[in-house]
Design an enzyme around this catalytic site. Structure first.
Site, PDB file in Angstrom:
ATOM      1  NE  ARG A   1     -48.955  -2.285 -47.511  1.00 22.71           N
ATOM      2  CZ  ARG A   1     -49.320  -1.570 -46.352  1.00 22.71           C
ATOM      3  NH1 ARG A   1     -49.254  -0.507 -45.838  1.00 22.71           N
ATOM      4  NH2 ARG A   1     -50.483  -2.223 -45.680  1.00 22.71           N
TER       5      ARG A   1
ATOM      6  CD  GLU B   1     -41.623  -0.973 -44.869  1.00 22.27           C
ATOM      7  OE1 GLU B   1     -42.121  -1.891 -43.738  1.00 22.27           O
ATOM      8  OE2 GLU B   1     -42.264  -0.113 -45.498  1.00 22.27           O
TER       9      GLU B   1
ATOM     10  CG  HIS C   1     -44.248   0.779 -42.467  1.00 20.92           C
ATOM     11  ND1 HIS C   1     -44.354  -0.269 -43.051  1.00 20.92           N
ATOM     12  CD2 HIS C   1     -45.554   1.327 -42.142  1.00 20.92           C
ATOM     13  CE1 HIS C   1     -45.610  -0.368 -43.626  1.00 20.92           C
ATOM     14  NE2 HIS C   1     -46.171   0.646 -42.911  1.00 20.92           N
TER      15      HIS C   1
END
Length: 330
Positions: free
Chosen positions: A237, A266, A284
């Site tokens: 994370r 993000e 990601h």
């Protein structure tokens, strides 16, 4: 089917599992609904299930309006975008896919680790530009190096197994495991303190959940405890790491490099990390393989179907069957 149950999908969740749900339930699919919060709040009262990834903020306020909701299906392992205590108070099952993408993430860790060790992005760019800078792109072997793992859960464990194949020494920190825990004994990792892992790791890979305790745990103070020759990899994370501190640490040469698949925000926007040659960034995508996503979607669709069919979910965060609330007509 008379009065079919209704399923709302607010992000990009598609696949065979969703197709099977379409054969049984009324599905509303809008991959951008997570961006349209007022519209989501207006729709949620009429739905029995909500399927999300990591962008939809399932807050206490949203859940209070979800009068028919029985289950939230989180397509992925993390669930920090869902207010789980609020869902539990409302009697709503929070189902997720805890390890369906674990192999893909573990493999991505090694893709990043090897790219850092062998300076592959820089060498690729230089060679494509007409260079042949062999001396500049000397790298490091993994054999005999120490891999530090923060979080020896489903992904960290798989990373440890793969590290053994590379001949690496594995140290791990996990607040929830003991030296006799299966993930420790079967991986061959040596369990030690957080500070001990930081100090000894040649490569540090992060697999921590986002909690109040882990938020910002990797900061300037932590980086100063690492070797100047160490590399950092984060696929967990983004918020567990203070990016401004990392950028300053890298600029000052206090660690050798970093690879990040997850970010504090993000998409991240502008960042001092983007101009550094010793940083590798991916958007990601550690868990985004065709195989992993098929398994993730199948798992979440199965559990949503089970709950709506009156059965218990198999993979859940709080409880497997919804709790009846006053006034419910389930």
């Amino acid at each position: 089917m008379a009065n079919p149950r209704k399923v709302l999908i607010s992000e990009d969740v598609t696949g065979a599992g969703i197709d099977r749900l379409k054969g049984k339930y009324q599905i509303h699919y809008d991959p951008d609904l997570w961006k349209k919060v007022p519209e989501l709040e207006g729709m949620i009262p009429g739905y029995d299930a909500l399927i999300v990834r990591n962008q939809t903020k399932v807050t206490a306020g949203l859940l209070a309006q979800a009068l028919s909701l029985r289950v939230i299906g989180r397509a992925g392992a993390g669930y920090d975008n869902i207010d789980v205590p609020a869902a539990s108070r409302e009697g709503v099952v929070v189902a997720f896919s805890p390890e369906e993408n674990a192999v893909s993430v573990a493999e991505h860790v090694f893709a990043l680790l090897l790219a850092l060790a062998r300076k592959i992005p820089g060498a690729d760019k230089s060679t494509k530009g007409g260079g042949w800078e062999r001396k500049k792109y000397h790298g490091f072997e993994l054999w005999g190096k120490t891999l530090g793992i923060l979080g020896l859960g489903k992904i960290g464990f798989r990373v440890a197994l793969r590290a053994k194949a590379f001949g690496m020494r594995v140290l791990a920190y996990d607040a929830y495991l003991s030296s006799t825990s299966l993930h420790v004994t079967e991986s061959g990792a040596l369990l030690t303190s957080f500070e001990g892992v930081l100090a000894q790791a040649d490569f540090l890979t992060v697999h921590l959940p986002l909690t109040p305790e882990t938020r910002g745990i990797l900061n300037g103070e932590a980086f100063r405890k690492m070797k100047k020759t160490a590399f950092l990899i984060n696929t967990s994370r983004g918020e567990v790491l203070a990016e401004a501190d990392l950028a300053q640490t890298l600029k000052q040469g206090e660690i050798a490099g970093a690879a990040l698949d997850v970010r504090e925000k993000e998409p991240p926007g502008e960042s001092p990390l983007h101009g550094l040659d010793n940083v590798i960034l991916t958007p990601h995508t550690a868990g985004l393989t065709y195989e992993a996503q098929e398994k993730v979607v199948d798992a979440v669709a199965e559990d949503v179907d089970r709950v709506l069919s009156g059965q218990a979910a198999l993979r859940y965060v709080n409880f497997g069957t919804p709790k009846k609330r006053a006034g419910d007509d389930w």
